[in-house]
Write a protein that holds these residues in place. Sequence first.
Motif, PDB file in Angstrom:
ATOM      1  N   SER A  83       0.821  -1.201   0.000  1.00  0.00           N
ATOM      2  CA  SER A  83       0.000   0.000   0.000  1.00  0.00           C
ATOM      3  C   SER A  83       0.864   1.264   0.000  1.00  0.00           C
ATOM      4  CB  SER A  83      -0.936  -0.015   1.211  1.00  0.00           C
ATOM      5  OG  SER A  83      -1.720   1.147   1.215  1.00  0.00           O
ATOM      6  N   ALA A  84       1.946   1.241   0.771  1.00  0.00           N
ATOM      7  CA  ALA A  84       2.847   2.409   0.803  1.00  0.00           C
ATOM      8  C   ALA A  84       3.470   2.640  -0.570  1.00  0.00           C
ATOM      9  CB  ALA A  84       3.935   2.210   1.864  1.00  0.00           C
ATOM     10  N   ARG A  85       3.814   1.561  -1.266  1.00  0.00           N
ATOM     11  CA  ARG A  85       4.384   1.705  -2.619  1.00  0.00           C
ATOM     12  C   ARG A  85       3.375   2.379  -3.549  1.00  0.00           C
ATOM     13  NH1 ARG A  85       9.755   0.559  -3.964  1.00  0.00           N
ATOM     14  NH2 ARG A  85       9.099  -0.461  -5.900  1.00  0.00           N
ATOM     15  N   LYS A  86       2.079   2.038  -3.370  1.00  0.00           N
ATOM     16  CA  LYS A  86       1.041   2.680  -4.194  1.00  0.00           C
ATOM     17  C   LYS A  86       0.900   4.151  -3.847  1.00  0.00           C
ATOM     18  CE  LYS A  86      -2.024  -1.169  -5.249  1.00  0.00           C
ATOM     19  NZ  LYS A  86      -3.273  -1.818  -4.820  1.00  0.00           N
ATOM     20  N   LEU A  87       0.939   4.467  -2.559  1.00  0.00           N
ATOM     21  CA  LEU A  87       0.833   5.870  -2.142  1.00  0.00           C
ATOM     22  C   LEU A  87       2.028   6.674  -2.658  1.00  0.00           C
ATOM     23  CD1 LEU A  87      -0.297   5.457   1.589  1.00  0.00           C
ATOM     24  CD2 LEU A  87      -1.704   6.299  -0.293  1.00  0.00           C
ATOM     25  N   ILE A  88       3.197   6.036  -2.740  1.00  0.00           N
ATOM     26  CA  ILE A  88       4.416   6.714  -3.197  1.00  0.00           C
ATOM     27  C   ILE A  88       4.400   6.915  -4.713  1.00  0.00           C
ATOM     28  CG2 ILE A  88       6.914   6.391  -3.494  1.00  0.00           C
ATOM     29  CD1 ILE A  88       6.901   5.115  -0.644  1.00  0.00           C
ATOM     30  N   GLY A  89       3.995   5.910  -5.466  1.00  0.00           N
ATOM     31  CA  GLY A  89       3.970   6.023  -6.931  1.00  0.00           C
ATOM     32  C   GLY A  89       5.247   5.521  -7.594  1.00  0.00           C
ATOM     33  N   SER A  90       5.257   5.533  -8.933  1.00  0.00           N
ATOM     34  CA  SER A  90       6.364   4.983  -9.708  1.00  0.00           C
ATOM     35  C   SER A  90       7.690   5.677  -9.429  1.00  0.00           C
ATOM     36  CB  SER A  90       6.076   5.120 -11.200  1.00  0.00           C
ATOM     37  OG  SER A  90       4.892   4.457 -11.512  1.00  0.00           O
ATOM     38  N   THR A  91       8.773   4.926  -9.657  1.00  0.00           N
ATOM     39  CA  THR A  91      10.128   5.433  -9.427  1.00  0.00           C
ATOM     40  C   THR A  91      10.387   6.731 -10.191  1.00  0.00           C
ATOM     41  OG1 THR A  91      10.868   3.150  -9.150  1.00  0.00           O
ATOM     42  CG2 THR A  91      12.579   4.801  -9.544  1.00  0.00           C
ATOM     43  N   ASN A  92       9.990   6.761 -11.448  1.00  0.00           N
ATOM     44  CA  ASN A  92      10.123   7.986 -12.259  1.00  0.00           C
ATOM     45  C   ASN A  92       8.891   8.859 -12.022  1.00  0.00           C
ATOM     46  OD1 ASN A  92      10.103   9.958 -14.215  1.00  0.00           O
ATOM     47  ND2 ASN A  92      10.756   8.611 -15.876  1.00  0.00           N
ATOM     48  N   PRO A  93       9.078   9.996 -11.368  1.00  0.00           N
ATOM     49  CA  PRO A  93       7.924  10.835 -10.994  1.00  0.00           C
ATOM     50  C   PRO A  93       7.080  11.283 -12.187  1.00  0.00           C
ATOM     51  CG  PRO A  93       9.865  11.521  -9.799  1.00  0.00           C
ATOM     52  CD  PRO A  93      10.330  10.530 -10.833  1.00  0.00           C
ATOM     53  N   LEU A  94       7.692  11.351 -13.371  1.00  0.00           N
ATOM     54  CA  LEU A  94       6.910  11.749 -14.550  1.00  0.00           C
ATOM     55  C   LEU A  94       5.929  10.650 -14.954  1.00  0.00           C
ATOM     56  CD1 LEU A  94       9.538  13.593 -16.763  1.00  0.00           C
ATOM     57  CD2 LEU A  94       7.826  14.570 -15.221  1.00  0.00           C
ATOM     58  N   GLN A  95       6.229   9.411 -14.528  1.00  0.00           N
ATOM     59  CA  GLN A  95       5.308   8.310 -14.807  1.00  0.00           C
ATOM     60  C   GLN A  95       4.385   7.996 -13.628  1.00  0.00           C
ATOM     61  OE1 GLN A  95       8.234   5.577 -16.371  1.00  0.00           O
ATOM     62  NE2 GLN A  95       8.278   7.025 -18.082  1.00  0.00           N
ATOM     63  N   ALA A  96       4.651   8.623 -12.491  1.00  0.00           N
ATOM     64  CA  ALA A  96       3.829   8.376 -11.294  1.00  0.00           C
ATOM     65  C   ALA A  96       2.454   9.030 -11.466  1.00  0.00           C
ATOM     66  CB  ALA A  96       4.541   8.922 -10.065  1.00  0.00           C
ATOM     67  N   GLU A  97       1.410   8.327 -11.060  1.00  0.00           N
ATOM     68  CA  GLU A  97       0.048   8.839 -11.191  1.00  0.00           C
ATOM     69  C   GLU A  97      -0.160  10.074 -10.317  1.00  0.00           C
ATOM     70  OE1 GLU A  97      -2.292   7.729 -13.211  1.00  0.00           O
ATOM     71  OE2 GLU A  97      -1.064   6.059 -13.922  1.00  0.00           O
ATOM     72  N   PRO A  98      -0.939  11.038 -10.831  1.00  0.00           N
ATOM     73  CA  PRO A  98      -1.381  12.138  -9.968  1.00  0.00           C
ATOM     74  C   PRO A  98      -2.110  11.541  -8.755  1.00  0.00           C
ATOM     75  CG  PRO A  98      -1.985  12.576 -12.251  1.00  0.00           C
ATOM     76  CD  PRO A  98      -1.458  11.158 -12.204  1.00  0.00           C
ATOM     77  N   GLY A  99      -1.913  12.157  -7.609  1.00  0.00           N
ATOM     78  CA  GLY A  99      -2.512  11.609  -6.397  1.00  0.00           C
ATOM     79  C   GLY A  99      -1.514  10.821  -5.576  1.00  0.00           C
ATOM     80  N   THR A 100      -0.428  10.383  -6.224  1.00  0.00           N
ATOM     81  CA  THR A 100       0.640   9.729  -5.469  1.00  0.00           C
ATOM     82  C   THR A 100       1.641  10.797  -5.015  1.00  0.00           C
ATOM     83  OG1 THR A 100       2.051   9.336  -7.415  1.00  0.00           O
ATOM     84  CG2 THR A 100       0.419   7.643  -6.895  1.00  0.00           C
TER      85      THR A 100
END
Length: 142
Positions: A85-102
Motif C-alpha cells: 500500500s505504501a508503494r502505491k501511495l508513493i507512486g512509480s520510481t520515475n515521478p513523470l510516470q507516477a500517477e497524480p494523487g501519489t
Amino acid sequence: EQVEETYIMVKPDGVQRGLVGEIISRFERKGFKLSGLKLFRCPRELAEEHYKDLQSKPFFPKLIEYITSGPVVCMAWEGVGVVASARKLIGSTNPLQAEPGTIRGDLAVQTGRNVVHGSDSPENGQREIGTSYKTQVLVFQT
Ligand code: DAT
Ligand code: MG
C-alpha cells in the motif's frame, strides 16, 4: 492478511523542500501506524548497505551521493498490507510516470530527486528498518 512493517524514508530533497509533514500526513490519513521516526544524516556505509541491490547500476554512485547529501527522516510504519500500500501511495520510481494523487506524482519531477523511499517487500522492510532505522549513529549533526 497480516500486520507487517515498512521502512519509509523522506530523502534529502524532501526534507530540504519542507515536505516532511505532507508525506507523513498521507500515511497517517490512510490509517497506518507510525511506529518509529528519526532525523539523521545517513553515513556512506549505511547508504551502500541500504541500496546494496543496486550496487552494479551506473547511477549507484550518484544515488549514494544524493542520499548522503543531507538529513533524511526515516520511519517505520506498521499495518495490514502496509508494504504494498505504501508503494502505491508513493507512486512509480520515475515521478513523470507516477500517477497524480501519489506522492511522487504530485510532488516530484526527477527520478534522482523522487523525495521518498519505501520498501519493496516485507523482507526488505525488516532489513531496511534493521540497517537504517535501528542502527545507532553517533554523529547527530544534520
Ligand atoms: P524505488 O525507489 O521506486 O524503489 P529502485 O529501488 O529501483 O526504485 O531505485 C532506488 C532509487 O534509485 C530510486 O528511487 C531512484 C534511483 N534510481 C533508480 N533508477 C534510476 C535511474 N534509471 N536513474 C537514476 N536514478 C535511478
Ligand atoms: Mg526500491
